[in-house]
Motif scaffolding. Structure first.
Motif, short mmCIF file in Angstrom:
data_model
loop_
_atom_site.label_atom_id
_atom_site.label_comp_id
_atom_site.label_asym_id
_atom_site.label_seq_id
_atom_site.Cartn_x
_atom_site.Cartn_y
_atom_site.Cartn_z
N ASP A 48 -8.51 4.91 -9.29
CA ASP A 48 -9.11 3.90 -8.41
C ASP A 48 -8.73 4.16 -6.95
O ASP A 48 -9.48 3.81 -6.03
CB ASP A 48 -8.66 2.49 -8.77
CG ASP A 48 -9.10 2.07 -10.16
OD1 ASP A 48 -10.15 2.56 -10.62
OD2 ASP A 48 -8.40 1.26 -10.77
N ARG A 49 -7.57 4.74 -6.70
CA ARG A 49 -7.10 5.00 -5.33
C ARG A 49 -7.81 6.21 -4.73
O ARG A 49 -7.87 6.33 -3.51
CB ARG A 49 -5.59 5.27 -5.32
CG ARG A 49 -4.73 4.13 -5.79
CD ARG A 49 -4.53 3.11 -4.74
NE ARG A 49 -3.63 3.61 -3.72
CZ ARG A 49 -3.20 2.91 -2.71
NH1 ARG A 49 -3.58 1.66 -2.57
NH2 ARG A 49 -2.41 3.42 -1.81
N GLN B 210 -4.55 5.18 -10.88
CA GLN B 210 -4.50 6.24 -9.89
C GLN B 210 -5.92 6.67 -9.51
O GLN B 210 -6.21 6.89 -8.33
CB GLN B 210 -3.70 7.43 -10.42
CG GLN B 210 -3.48 8.51 -9.40
CD GLN B 210 -2.63 9.65 -9.94
OE1 GLN B 210 -2.81 10.09 -11.07
NE2 GLN B 210 -1.71 10.12 -9.12
N ILE C 179 -4.19 -1.52 -11.15
CA ILE C 179 -4.91 -0.47 -10.42
C ILE C 179 -4.51 0.85 -11.04
O ILE C 179 -3.34 1.05 -11.40
CB ILE C 179 -4.62 -0.50 -8.90
CG1 ILE C 179 -5.52 0.49 -8.17
CG2 ILE C 179 -3.15 -0.28 -8.60
CD1 ILE C 179 -5.51 0.35 -6.66
N ASN D 254 0.83 -1.20 0.00
CA ASN D 254 0.00 0.00 0.00
C ASN D 254 0.87 1.26 0.00
O ASN D 254 0.59 2.22 -0.72
CB ASN D 254 -0.94 -0.03 1.20
CG ASN D 254 -2.11 0.89 1.04
OD1 ASN D 254 -2.74 0.94 0.00
ND2 ASN D 254 -2.41 1.63 2.09
N LEU E 254 -5.63 -4.73 -2.19
CA LEU E 254 -5.05 -3.43 -2.54
C LEU E 254 -5.94 -2.63 -3.49
O LEU E 254 -5.64 -1.49 -3.80
CB LEU E 254 -3.67 -3.63 -3.19
CG LEU E 254 -2.57 -4.11 -2.26
CD1 LEU E 254 -1.37 -4.60 -3.06
CD2 LEU E 254 -2.16 -3.00 -1.29
N GLY E 255 -7.03 -3.24 -3.95
CA GLY E 255 -7.93 -2.56 -4.86
C GLY E 255 -7.64 -2.84 -6.32
O GLY E 255 -8.21 -2.20 -7.21
N LEU F 136 2.33 1.66 -3.44
CA LEU F 136 1.34 2.24 -4.36
C LEU F 136 1.16 3.73 -4.13
O LEU F 136 1.05 4.51 -5.09
CB LEU F 136 -0.01 1.52 -4.23
CG LEU F 136 -0.10 0.14 -4.87
CD1 LEU F 136 -1.44 -0.51 -4.54
CD2 LEU F 136 0.13 0.20 -6.37
N ASP F 137 1.14 4.15 -2.88
CA ASP F 137 1.07 5.59 -2.58
C ASP F 137 2.24 6.31 -3.23
O ASP F 137 2.08 7.38 -3.82
CB ASP F 137 1.07 5.84 -1.07
CG ASP F 137 -0.27 5.54 -0.42
OD1 ASP F 137 -1.28 5.38 -1.14
OD2 ASP F 137 -0.29 5.44 0.83
#
Length: 178
Positions: free
Chosen positions: A175-176, A173, A171, A111, A144-145, A114-115
């Motif tokens: 989506d986050r 951006q 994934i 996570n 994580l989506g 990904l950030d």
């Protein structure tokens, strides 16, 4: 260096070589990889990951527990410019020592990676993939989506290799932000 509540994602250090080599010979950890690594292969892999981080400022980072600086594996991002039909892309990947499975460390570190990918590198999309049978990694991708995109044969494995079929997740951006 990236920090989370319990973890530190950082550049590789000399002390990481031995525990990474031990992890790379563990049959449970390496079950969904083509083979276990020798010490020389593990060291060469670390040298490459370390060099990439030195060159571009990001990559597959060593992961340690903050409270005792214990190396537990690696998590991070890897540029895949040409190897796959879905290249160019940036892949998120992970490998944790078996003793640290089931504690949420993989999710926490991935996570954070990904950030970094979306907030620092401003990437539009990140992908991840694993063998069809690696349900643990697929569950992490979903947590994580990430969403399933396709199945494909890994280009570096022979078509009859038992691990040749992979599943691709991605994934975006956007989506986050949801």
């Amino acid at each position: 260096m990236i920090e989370t509540a319990r973890l530190r994602l950082r550049q590789w250090q000399t002390e990481d070589y031995a525990p990474c080599a031990a992890m790379s010979t563990n049959p449970q950890v390496m079950e969904y990889f083509p083979k276990q690594l020798t010490r020389a292969e593990s060291d060469a892999m670390i040298d490459k990951m370390k060099s990439i981080i030195e060159m571009q400022g990001w990559g597959l980072w060593a992961v340690e527990l903050k409270h005792n600086q214990q190396f537990i594996g690696f998590v991070g991002l890897h540029d895949q410019p040409t190897q796959f039909s879905f290249s160019p892309c940036v892949e998120i990947g992970w490998r944790l020592d078996h003793a640290y499975w089931g504690k949420g460390y993989g999710y926490e570190a991935a996570n954070a990676a990904l950030d970094f990918a979306f907030n620092h590198l401003q990437l539009e999309k990140v992908v991840s993939f694993t063998t069809l049978d690696n349900l643990r990694s697929q569950v992490l991708m979903q947590r994580l989506g990430m969403g399933k995109v396709a199945e494909f044969q890994h280009p570096t494995l022979s078509k009859d290799h038992p691990l040749s079929w992979h599943i691709l997740y991605e994934i975006r951006q956007s989506d986050r932000i949801k």
